[in-house]
Design an enzyme around this catalytic site. Structure first.
Site, PDB file in Angstrom:
ATOM      1  N   LYS A   1       0.792  -1.077  -0.020  1.00  0.00           N
ATOM      2  CA  LYS A   1      -0.027   0.008  -0.101  1.00  0.00           C
ATOM      3  C   LYS A   1       0.975   1.260   0.002  1.00  0.00           C
ATOM      4  O   LYS A   1       1.924   1.229   0.760  1.00  0.00           O
ATOM      5  CB  LYS A   1      -0.751   0.131   1.258  1.00  0.00           C
ATOM      6  CG  LYS A   1      -1.853   1.090   1.529  1.00  0.00           C
ATOM      7  CD  LYS A   1      -2.814   0.978   2.491  1.00  0.00           C
ATOM      8  CE  LYS A   1      -3.806   2.027   2.788  1.00  0.00           C
ATOM      9  NZ  LYS A   1      -4.581   1.828   3.901  1.00  0.00           N
TER      10      LYS A   1
ATOM     11  N   SER B   1      -9.548   2.140   3.266  1.00  0.00           N
ATOM     12  CA  SER B   1      -8.860   2.892   2.361  1.00  0.00           C
ATOM     13  C   SER B   1      -7.858   2.020   1.427  1.00  0.00           C
ATOM     14  O   SER B   1      -7.214   2.253   0.681  1.00  0.00           O
ATOM     15  CB  SER B   1      -7.964   4.134   3.101  1.00  0.00           C
ATOM     16  OG  SER B   1      -7.120   3.244   3.952  1.00  0.00           O
TER      17      SER B   1
ATOM     18  N   SER C   1      -9.390  -0.267   7.446  1.00  0.00           N
ATOM     19  CA  SER C   1      -8.836  -0.400   6.001  1.00  0.00           C
ATOM     20  C   SER C   1      -8.361  -1.375   5.628  1.00  0.00           C
ATOM     21  O   SER C   1      -7.948  -1.508   4.250  1.00  0.00           O
ATOM     22  CB  SER C   1      -8.009   1.036   5.780  1.00  0.00           C
ATOM     23  OG  SER C   1      -8.590   2.321   6.202  1.00  0.00           O
TER      24      SER C   1
END
Lengths: 106, 534
Positions: free
Chosen positions: B86, B161, B185
């Site tokens: 990420k 997210s 997330s």
């Protein structure tokens, strides 16, 4: 301070402009118009927690109960100047070059 | 299209050890898959899981992995297995944008500890995955670089997210990924993409090099297709880090052992607590149905069912949306155009050059998106003089009450269960203009972040009404991450037994050598197996 006679917590356009200054964000007029009511709606919904906890409940700032995590006071290699400056928008003589910090009145 | 990409990381580690394949071949297969599905092609949209793909770097790292293996010096069981990261974690030499314009093109001069540990274990890094800007969001629609799409239905959100990491794994672009979880997330994207994601105990994985959203809530964790893979990856990245003063100075429990034990399917003696407040109104029928099924199957496997009540959980969302913006407003103050990132110099009076403050204001206005601005302002408000006690101070007290609810509940149950997310994947654009509606996606995941307890999301099946994935969340007391792996693995084993294999996104089955007709069966079976429902 919030006015106890008003219908609920809200953020006025002026208050929003002030907060934007505190947060160093140059919000446009359109954003000021658009965000104030949106934030008021959010604020109203989160303000509900105001009455939940009694005064004697201690606050939690951190889930993990740690205190004073130290390391030995020993010099270890840090980042080189080159690495530290690698993202600098502007640099001069191994320093970050920044716009003037002092205002007109200073 | 190679069948290597559908294998689990554990299967691949065996294939590498046996010499059946090489890290270069495997990495090449992932890169080919990314090229095939990630970008759009004319009118067809792609998954857009990746913001940057490091083909050259990944292949070079794969070559080193193969050299190590052939000389009998594999660094770890996962040596040579490619991974996606990420874009909120600093990677030396690779851009790290956090999904924001304010860090566009920023290349960190250092690696996050999580990244260092992956490198030390030999995993080639494929690239950085898309995310909501600065991890603020539940749909990945707030990325400054365009949304990621759910491999199950490219018109729908992949969660957020960390939608990029979950989508990359669900679409077979990578066998493994790293995500971060501040309010759900990792777990919520896992639920809506039929993948597995764990939020470790707070402090269990180092936050050094993880661009901070909320210091007291953030944790990095594994994003995978199976529970065993998650346990393997968690073991690589977890553990004490002297560079993170909030990391736990104690060894990790045996997560892999717990996952293996769980996979045997016996839950005798395990008390499972269903949290009354995390379900019911606001939760989609199909999600609840799959959840109930999960509970029933666990009881059939020997678990003892307990109903628990955590009465302050109803305030968790409000508590979170006061604490998070407050911490975020402080953390994001560092993006000030002085030392790194975007610098916008406003036009001004030629006789009066712009001040540092002018530049900061103009930069942050240009560099931050709407959701980030909303939360910074909200946080500034909550922390400002006159309001601090009423909002932030109060929220911290409710946080204490929520933690006490957990302690009380764990007195009666070994793990707590809930649906991971209230709904299946909604359509792109459906909630992006309604912040409160978006925040509701985190209803069930937020309590764990507030109290620092670990949680995993494991697929629970497909919802009847839309055929889209749902997840079941398993929570355990702080430091007892092994329990989430044991129970998660047991649930997963039951799912595999019931469906004959893992859930596969129908849109991307074409082109895979190992065609799995599973999907048509899965779509039809629910209504056959179900009693009378809508």
């Amino acid at each position: 301070m919030p006015d106890s006679a008003s219908p609920g917590p809200s953020i006025s356009r002026d208050e929003l402009a002030h907060l934007a200054t505190l947060a160093r964000i140059d919000l446009s007029d359109a954003e000021l118009d658009h965000l104030a009511p949106q934030l008021s709606v959010i604020l109203e919904s989160v303000a509900s927690i105001g009455d939940v906890a009694d005064d004697d409940i201690p606050p939690t700032s951190h889930a993990l109960p740690l205190t004073n995590v130290f390391r030995d006071d020993v010099v270890v290699p840090g980042r080189t100047a080159e690495e530290a400056l690698s993202g600098a928008p502007e640099q001069e003589e191994q320093r970050f070059k920044v716009p003037r910090i002092l205002g007109d009145e200073q | 299209m190679s069948d290597l990409i559908t294998r689990t990381a554990f299967e691949l580690s065996e294939a590498l050890a046996d010499g059946e394949t090489s890290s270069v071949e495997l990495t090449r297969a992932c890169l080919d898959r990314i090229a095939a599905v990630d970008g759009g092609d004319g009118d067809a949209v792609g998954v857009h899981a990746f913001l940057v793909v490091d083909e050259e770097g990944a292949l070079a790292q794969a070559e080193s992995a193969d050299a190590r293996r052939s000389s009998g010096q594999a660094l770890s069981p996962l040596d040579g297995i490619p991974i996606a990261i990420k874009d909120v974690l600093a990677t030396r030499g690779l851009p790290t944008t956090c999904g924001s314009r304010i860090l566009e093109g920023w290349v960190p001069p250092y690696d996050a500890t999580v990244v260092s540990r992956l490198r030390e274990a030999g995993l080639p890094i494929l690239g950085k995955t898309n995310m909501d800007e600065f991890a603020m969001g539940s749909s990945t629609e707030h990325s400054a670089y365009g949304p990621t799409r759910n491999p199950w239905d490219l018109g729908r959100i992949p969660g957020g997210s960390g939608g990029g990491s979950a989508a990359a794994v669900a679409a077979y672009e990578a066998p493994l990924a790293i995500g971060t979880d501040t309010g759900g997330s990792i777990r919520q994207p896992a639920a809506v993409t039929a993948t597995v994601g764990t939020k470790p105990t707070y402090g269990g994985v180092s936050r050094y090099g993880l661009v901070a959203l909320a210091n007291s809530l953030d944790q990095a964790g594994p994003v995978t297709r199976t529970v065993l893979d998650a346990a393997l990856l968690h073991t690589v990245i977890g553990g004490h880090d002297p560079k993170d003063s909030t990391s736990i100075d104690a060894p990790l429990p045996d997560l892999v052992g717990a996952a293996r034990r769980g996979a045997e399917g016996d839950l005798t003696g395990v008390r499972i607590g269903v949290v009354k407040e995390l379900g019911g109104e606001g939760y989609q029928d199909g999600v609840l149905a799959r959840f109930q099924e999960s509970v029933d199957l666990m009881v059939a496997a020997g678990a003892e069912l307990v109903e628990v009540s955590c009465p302050h959980f109803v305030h968790a969302l409000a508590t979170y949306y006061l604490i998070l913006p407050a911490e975020a407003s402080s953390n994001l103050a560092r993006f000030d155009a002085m030392r790194y990132g975007l610098r916008v110099t406003p036009d001004g009076d030629p006789h009066r050059p712009p001040s540092a403050e002018d530049v900061m204001r103009a930069t942050r206005e240009a560099g931050f998106g709407d959701e980030v601005k909303r939360r910074i302002i909200l946080g500034t408000y909550a922390l400002s003089s006159g309001y601090y006690d009423a909002y932030y101070g109060q929220a911290q007290k409710v946080r204490t009450l929520i933690t006490r609810d957990f302690e009380q509940a764990f007195g009666h149950a070994d793990v707590l269960l809930s649906p991971t997310a209230p709904t299946t994947a909604f359509e792109l654009g459906a909630k992006v203009d309604d912040p409160l509606a978006m925040y509701l996606n985190d209803l069930a995941t937020i309590p764990a972040n507030l109290s620092g307890v670990p949680g995993i999301s494991v697929p629970s099946g497909l919802a009847d009404e839309d055929g889209l994935p749902a997840g079941v969340q398993i929570l355990a007391p702080a430091m007892a991450d092994d329990r989430v792996y044991r129970v998660g693995a047991a649930r997963e084993a039951m799912l595999l037994a019931k469906w004959g294999g893992p859930l596969v996104p129908p849109e991307l089955v074409e082109g895979l050598d190992q065609a799995r007709p599973l999907v048509e069966e899965v779509a039809q079976q629910p209504s056959r197996d179900r009693g009378a429902t809508a």
